[in-house]
Motif scaffolding. Structure first.
Motif, PDB file in Angstrom:
ATOM      1  N   ARG A  78       0.822  -1.207   0.000  1.00 12.43           N
ATOM      2  CA  ARG A  78       0.000   0.000   0.000  1.00 12.43           C
ATOM      3  C   ARG A  78       0.856   1.257   0.000  1.00 12.43           C
ATOM      4  O   ARG A  78       0.529   2.240  -0.659  1.00 12.43           O
ATOM      5  N   TRP A  88      -3.385   5.145   0.905  1.00 12.96           N
ATOM      6  CA  TRP A  88      -2.599   4.252   1.762  1.00 12.96           C
ATOM      7  C   TRP A  88      -3.434   3.732   2.918  1.00 12.96           C
ATOM      8  O   TRP A  88      -3.530   2.522   3.145  1.00 12.96           O
ATOM      9  N   GLY A  91      -6.401   1.435   1.699  1.00 16.83           N
ATOM     10  CA  GLY A  91      -5.947   0.140   1.181  1.00 16.83           C
ATOM     11  C   GLY A  91      -5.442  -0.776   2.274  1.00 16.83           C
ATOM     12  O   GLY A  91      -5.768  -1.974   2.295  1.00 16.83           O
TER      13      GLY A  91
END
Length: 221
Positions: A78, A88, A91
């Motif tokens: 990520r 980020w 995910g």
């Protein structure tokens, strides 16, 4: 040549036995699980078990290693792909929360072992969180030239771990429970990034609606 051909089969058996051990761990815990339990779950012979692992201690060490690798690799993936803090955070939380819900009682059992004095996994939580915090601080520094406080990141990771344990419990695996846990984790992580980034002019808060906003780099296109 024979040895080379035998390795894939052995690795497949190790994976099968490790997956079975994960299920057994969720039902019985580390201290009460037996070789017989794993044999029954994996549907393999005792000979196959001992060809793959010397004992139960080695087997559960492998299970623990796989979980640690999953967490680290998920974060690395990520961080590598993310262009914004939201990408980020979203995910990573999607990956770990969904995996926690799937793991269920086994994750709770492993957490208990990491907290139990005398367990071979005692103290692993702190080491793992420190390593993940290191990955995150390096990412922020290299990608955005942003200095984050590692202790604050560890605090967020610790809170997210508790959220993972919540979704691993039967009541938390309901769809709305997982969604709420992801939202709580997102709020914690984005709050840390927001405070650090806005303070130095790296992030811009872009409203999406009256009650929601996006966090984007100032130079994001």
């Amino acid at each position: 040549m024979k040895e080379a051909l035998a390795r894939p089969g052995l690795q497949a058996q190790r994976s099968k036995i490790a997956e079975a051990a994960f299920a057994v761990l969720g039902r019985k815990g580390l201290e009460d699980a037996t070789v017989a339990d794993v044999l029954k779950q994996a549907q393999v012979s005792r000979q196959t078990f001992y060809r793959a692992f010397p004992d139960m201690k080695a087997l559960f060490a492998e299970v623990h290693r796989r979980i640690e690798a999953f967490l680290t690799e998920s974060l690395q993936a990520r961080l590598q792909d993310a262009r914004t803090p939201e990408e980020w955070v979203g995910g990573y939380l999607d990956a770990v929360m969904d995996a926690s819900a799937a793991a269920g009682p086994a994750l709770i059992a492993l957490d208990r072992e990491e907290k139990r004095p005398g367990s071979p996994f005692y103290g692993a939580t702190a080491k793992r969180q420190a390593a993940l915090a290191g990955l995150t601080t390096n990412w922020a520094r290299e990608r955005f030239r942003l200095e984050l406080d590692a202790l604050q990141i560890i605090a967020v990771l610790a809170a997210c771990r508790e959220l993972c344990l919540r979704v691993a419990a039967p009541a938390g695996r309901k769809k709305d429970g997982i969604a709420r846990a992801k939202a709580a984790g997102r709020a914690l992580a984005e709050g840390l990034l927001l405070r650090a980034g806005v303070r130095v002019g790296l992030w811009t808060v872009v409203p999406r609606s009256k009650s929601a906003a996006s966090l984007l780099p100032t130079n994001y296109n």
